[in-house]
Design a protein around this motif. Structure first.
Motif, PDB file in Angstrom:
ATOM      1  N   ARG A 154      15.487   5.050  17.546  1.00 28.71           N
ATOM      2  CA  ARG A 154      15.310   6.389  18.112  1.00 28.71           C
ATOM      3  C   ARG A 154      16.586   7.206  17.892  1.00 28.71           C
ATOM      4  O   ARG A 154      16.530   8.360  17.476  1.00 28.71           O
ATOM      5  CB  ARG A 154      14.982   6.283  19.603  1.00 28.71           C
ATOM      6  N   ALA A 155      17.718   6.581  18.142  1.00 26.62           N
ATOM      7  CA  ALA A 155      18.995   7.264  17.940  1.00 26.62           C
ATOM      8  C   ALA A 155      19.143   7.677  16.475  1.00 26.62           C
ATOM      9  O   ALA A 155      19.552   8.790  16.163  1.00 26.62           O
ATOM     10  CB  ALA A 155      20.146   6.346  18.352  1.00 26.62           C
ATOM     11  N   PHE A 156      18.775   6.779  15.587  1.00 24.40           N
ATOM     12  CA  PHE A 156      18.886   7.064  14.149  1.00 24.40           C
ATOM     13  C   PHE A 156      18.008   8.249  13.785  1.00 24.40           C
ATOM     14  O   PHE A 156      18.418   9.154  13.046  1.00 24.40           O
ATOM     15  CB  PHE A 156      18.487   5.823  13.346  1.00 24.40           C
ATOM     16  N   LEU A 157      16.792   8.276  14.314  1.00 26.79           N
ATOM     17  CA  LEU A 157      15.864   9.369  14.010  1.00 26.79           C
ATOM     18  C   LEU A 157      16.411  10.701  14.504  1.00 26.79           C
ATOM     19  O   LEU A 157      16.203  11.732  13.887  1.00 26.79           O
ATOM     20  CB  LEU A 157      14.509   9.097  14.678  1.00 26.79           C
ATOM     21  N   HIS A 158      17.133  10.658  15.622  1.00 26.93           N
ATOM     22  CA  HIS A 158      17.673  11.903  16.163  1.00 26.93           C
ATOM     23  C   HIS A 158      18.980  12.290  15.501  1.00 26.93           C
ATOM     24  O   HIS A 158      19.592  13.278  15.870  1.00 26.93           O
ATOM     25  CB  HIS A 158      17.869  11.776  17.680  1.00 26.93           C
ATOM     26  N   GLY A 159      19.413  11.465  14.564  1.00 32.59           N
ATOM     27  CA  GLY A 159      20.647  11.797  13.848  1.00 32.59           C
ATOM     28  C   GLY A 159      21.889  11.388  14.604  1.00 32.59           C
ATOM     29  O   GLY A 159      22.989  11.803  14.266  1.00 32.59           O
ATOM     30  N   ASP A 160      21.734  10.579  15.648  1.00 31.59           N
ATOM     31  CA  ASP A 160      22.913  10.088  16.363  1.00 31.59           C
ATOM     32  C   ASP A 160      23.540   8.948  15.574  1.00 31.59           C
ATOM     33  O   ASP A 160      22.936   8.383  14.678  1.00 31.59           O
ATOM     34  CB  ASP A 160      22.517   9.562  17.759  1.00 31.59           C
ATOM     35  N   HIS A 188      18.422   8.199   2.776  1.00 30.21           N
ATOM     36  CA  HIS A 188      19.121   8.677   3.964  1.00 30.21           C
ATOM     37  C   HIS A 188      18.483   9.941   4.483  1.00 30.21           C
ATOM     38  O   HIS A 188      18.810  10.409   5.562  1.00 30.21           O
ATOM     39  CB  HIS A 188      20.578   9.007   3.607  1.00 30.21           C
ATOM     40  N   ASP A 189      17.604  10.487   3.655  1.00 23.84           N
ATOM     41  CA  ASP A 189      17.060  11.803   3.944  1.00 23.84           C
ATOM     42  C   ASP A 189      15.826  11.657   4.832  1.00 23.84           C
ATOM     43  O   ASP A 189      14.758  11.243   4.388  1.00 23.84           O
ATOM     44  CB  ASP A 189      16.703  12.476   2.605  1.00 23.84           C
ATOM     45  N   MET A 190      15.952  12.022   6.106  1.00 20.40           N
ATOM     46  CA  MET A 190      14.841  11.834   7.035  1.00 20.40           C
ATOM     47  C   MET A 190      13.643  12.672   6.628  1.00 20.40           C
ATOM     48  O   MET A 190      12.501  12.253   6.770  1.00 20.40           O
ATOM     49  CB  MET A 190      15.262  12.199   8.467  1.00 20.40           C
ATOM     50  N   GLN A 240       0.850  -1.186   0.000  1.00 25.04           N
ATOM     51  CA  GLN A 240       0.000   0.000   0.000  1.00 25.04           C
ATOM     52  C   GLN A 240       0.883   1.232   0.000  1.00 25.04           C
ATOM     53  O   GLN A 240       1.533   1.532   0.989  1.00 25.04           O
ATOM     54  CB  GLN A 240      -0.903   0.008   1.239  1.00 25.04           C
ATOM     55  N   GLY A 241       0.936   1.945  -1.108  1.00 29.45           N
ATOM     56  CA  GLY A 241       1.671   3.197  -1.153  1.00 29.45           C
ATOM     57  C   GLY A 241       3.175   3.030  -1.130  1.00 29.45           C
ATOM     58  O   GLY A 241       3.727   2.168  -1.800  1.00 29.45           O
ATOM     59  N   ILE A 242       3.821   3.874  -0.306  1.00 29.48           N
ATOM     60  CA  ILE A 242       5.275   3.950  -0.340  1.00 29.48           C
ATOM     61  C   ILE A 242       5.877   3.346   0.925  1.00 29.48           C
ATOM     62  O   ILE A 242       5.532   3.743   2.027  1.00 29.48           O
ATOM     63  CB  ILE A 242       5.731   5.414  -0.482  1.00 29.48           C
ATOM     64  N   CYS A 243       6.746   2.387   0.726  1.00 32.26           N
ATOM     65  CA  CYS A 243       7.477   1.794   1.839  1.00 32.26           C
ATOM     66  C   CYS A 243       8.897   2.329   1.807  1.00 32.26           C
ATOM     67  O   CYS A 243       9.594   2.194   0.815  1.00 32.26           O
ATOM     68  CB  CYS A 243       7.466   0.273   1.714  1.00 32.26           C
ATOM     69  N   VAL A 244       9.306   2.973   2.902  1.00 30.28           N
ATOM     70  CA  VAL A 244      10.652   3.554   2.938  1.00 30.28           C
ATOM     71  C   VAL A 244      11.568   2.669   3.773  1.00 30.28           C
ATOM     72  O   VAL A 244      11.237   2.309   4.886  1.00 30.28           O
ATOM     73  CB  VAL A 244      10.609   4.979   3.521  1.00 30.28           C
ATOM     74  N   VAL A 245      12.719   2.326   3.177  1.00 25.02           N
ATOM     75  CA  VAL A 245      13.706   1.521   3.881  1.00 25.02           C
ATOM     76  C   VAL A 245      14.786   2.448   4.414  1.00 25.02           C
ATOM     77  O   VAL A 245      15.428   3.168   3.654  1.00 25.02           O
ATOM     78  CB  VAL A 245      14.327   0.468   2.947  1.00 25.02           C
ATOM     79  N   LEU A 246      14.927   2.461   5.744  1.00 32.05           N
ATOM     80  CA  LEU A 246      15.893   3.347   6.380  1.00 32.05           C
ATOM     81  C   LEU A 246      17.013   2.544   7.019  1.00 32.05           C
ATOM     82  O   LEU A 246      16.863   1.348   7.268  1.00 32.05           O
ATOM     83  CB  LEU A 246      15.200   4.176   7.471  1.00 32.05           C
ATOM     84  N   GLY A 247      18.123   3.230   7.300  1.00 35.08           N
ATOM     85  CA  GLY A 247      19.227   2.571   7.999  1.00 35.08           C
ATOM     86  C   GLY A 247      20.532   3.231   7.656  1.00 35.08           C
ATOM     87  O   GLY A 247      20.650   3.885   6.622  1.00 35.08           O
ATOM     88  N   PRO A 248      21.530   3.071   8.524  1.00 34.47           N
ATOM     89  CA  PRO A 248      22.838   3.686   8.261  1.00 34.47           C
ATOM     90  C   PRO A 248      23.549   3.036   7.075  1.00 34.47           C
ATOM     91  O   PRO A 248      23.105   2.007   6.579  1.00 34.47           O
ATOM     92  CB  PRO A 248      23.608   3.451   9.561  1.00 34.47           C
ATOM     93  N   ASN A 249      24.652   3.621   6.655  1.00 34.22           N
ATOM     94  CA  ASN A 249      25.444   3.065   5.549  1.00 34.22           C
ATOM     95  C   ASN A 249      25.825   1.626   5.849  1.00 34.22           C
ATOM     96  O   ASN A 249      26.204   1.299   6.959  1.00 34.22           O
ATOM     97  CB  ASN A 249      26.737   3.860   5.342  1.00 34.22           C
TER      98      ASN A 249
END
Ligand SMILES: Nc1ncnc2c1ncn2[C@@H]1O[C@H](COP(=O)(O)OP(=O)(O)OP(=O)(O)O)[C@@H](O)[C@H]1O
Ligand SMILES: [Mg+2]
Lengths: 237, 234
Positions: free
Chosen positions: A228-234, A189-191, A32-41
């Motif tokens: 949570r750390a990833f979302l805060h840019g840590d 990578h772009d939050m 359904q719609g757009i699935c975004v895959v997030l994560g560090p390098n």
């Protein structure tokens, strides 16, 4: 709309020379719609997308689409992190997916020109694709993927080398595709982009899916400290 | 030194007066070598593309053999073709020995490995570049091959030119299977060998200069054609 979904990954894994690139992954997506895959390098985002698309070998587990796999493959397109340009003109690059599907040359060229206009490449139809700038190549790759009207489009960091305006244009195209019923799975990578586009989020870490769920939940009540750390840019260890 | 000079002078006069014998020999050279090039390219280029895109068990062996065959001694090729085409040979009934066709066959065998090897190198590089995209687009094997051949056409032209150069300058094999018969199978290289043997260095040199001039003009013409086609692309 799309008979591809739901897709079920059951302990799916891709490895290369004994080294696991991503997996084992257990995941069910309903498209359904757009699935975004997030994560560090190096988290395995590219590997997961390639694995689902069939561009990376499934070395363990299974991936089950709701239709036979070859049929599912034909209904997909992929925009690579590093766009591949055919050594042809912009117009011929765009027409290529249509031509290999047997669309007549005239019609293919017409639709190619139309798509070139939509992604802002209308003024450079006859330019050789490999000499385009990085951003222009990315737009061309996106248009070339969408021109054959896939049911599912994978995008691996589609806006990595785009400026703000180009990114907005691309996002508009992606949202239009979603509105037209195309499922999208994209890594980024772009939050900001993730927040703007995501209906669903898959957060990856060390080759595995660390957290997955509706975007709203992920951004507002993250379950794990790493996410949570990833979302805060840590920096995520 | 005198020989070289008089060779040049004689070559000049032979060319400007359109010496009929010279024209006949030169045209035959061109015809034989172009035919060989055409046939060889039709074999070598698809072969090179298939070797680039298809993973089969004997692929590496085939590539190694092709590379090795690049250094095939033309005399040996001539000998083998001679044996095959001679009246008592397996293909003797065709009556091809000592005809231009026999020369074409020998040249094809000599330049196919050369063209295929050079073509394979550039096609392999291009395939590495295209691999992910074409796999993702689910193209058929046939479409992979045609896409590669079309997009690498410039590099393929270079491969073809190398083949043409080898063919038109070759003497050992075509001497054996063609027999250097006047008005039938005499070409520039075999004529040069003959005149040198007779001690007519001036004529031999004249023929040699014409040969070199021909090879260079063909190469220039093809490069010029390919440049105009891709005007302003890179
Ligand atoms: N072909 C390969 N051979 C060996 N290792 C690989 C290969 N492809 C990827 N890897 C490794 O697998 C891991 C996951 O890579 P992947 O490209 O999936 O990460 P990613 O999340 O897309 O990272 P990025 O954000 O930098 O694009 C990395 O450690 C990478 O070095
Ligand atoms: Mg990646």
């Amino acid at each position: 709309m799309s008979a591809l979904f739901p897709v079920v990954l059951d302990s799916a894994e891709t490895a290369r020379r004994g080294q696991v690139l991503a997996g084992p992954v257990n995941l069910t997506l309903d498209g359904q719609g757009i699935c975004v895959v997030l994560g560090p390098n190096g988290a395995g985002k590219t590997s997961l997308l390639r694995l689902m698309h069939g561009a990376a070998r499934l070395t363990a587990g299974s991936i089950r689409w709701s239709c036979p796999t070859p049929q599912a493959r034909r209904a997909q397109a992929f925009v690579f992190q590093r766009p591949v340009m055919l050594r042809r003109t912009v117009l011929e690059n765009l027409a290529y997916p249509l031509r290999i599907r047997g669309v007549r040359r005239r019609e293919a060229m017409q639709r190619a020109a139309d798509w070139a206009g939509r992604v802002g490449l209308g003024g450079m139809l006859d330019r050789q694709a490999p000499v385009l700038s990085g951003g222009e190549q990315q737009k061309l790759a996106l248009a070339r993927a969408l021109i054959a009207e896939p049911a599912l489009l994978f995008l691996d960091e589609p806006c990595a080398s785009l400026d703000g305006r180009a990114m907005r244009e691309i996002e508009e195209i992606l949202l239009a595709a979603r509105a037209a019923g195309t499922s999208l799975i994209l890594s980024t990578h772009d939050m900001g982009q993730a927040r703007r586009l995501a209906d669903e989020v898959v957060f990856m870490l060390h080759g595995k899916v660390h957290e997955a769920g509706p975007a709203h939940d992920f951004f507002n009540q993250t379950a794990t400290p790493e996410a949570r750390a990833f979302l805060h840019g840590d920096i995520v260890e | 030194m005198v020989d070289l000079w008089s060779g040049l002078v004689q070559a000049f006069w032979l060319v400007v007066t359109f010496n009929s014998e010279l024209v006949e020999i030169a045209l035959r050279s061109l015809r034989v070598s172009f035919t060989a090039l055409l046939v060889a390219s039709l074999i070598a280029m698809p072969l090179a593309a298939i070797l680039a895109v298809k993973r089969f068990r004997w692929r590496r062996v085939v590539i190694a053999v092709l590379n090795a065959l690049m250094g095939l001694p033309p005399v040996v090729v001539g000998l083998v073709v001679y044996v095959l085409l001679s009246r008592s040979g397996p293909l003797g009934v065709l009556g091809l020995l000592f005809t231009p066709t026999a020369m074409v066959i020998a040249q094809v065998i000599i330049i196919v490995p050369l063209i295929a090897s050079i073509a394979h190198q550039s096609l392999r590089d291009l395939w590495q570049e295209y691999h992910d995209l074409l796999i993702s687009m689910n193209v058929t094997q046939m479409q992979k091959v045609t896409t590669l051949l079309w997009d690498a056409r410039r590099a393929l032209l270079t491969a073809a030119l190398a083949g043409f150069g080898r063919a038109i300058g070759e003497v050992g094999a075509i001497m054996i299977v063609g027999g250097n018969i006047d008005h039938a199978t005499r070409v520039l290289t075999t004529a040069i060998a003959l005149e040198t043997g007779k001690g007519d260095f001036a004529l031999a040199l004249a023929l040699g200069f014409v040969l070199i001039a021909l090879a260079i003009s063909v190469s220039l013409a093809i490069h010029w054609l390919s440049r105009t086609e891709r005007e302003g692309s890179w």
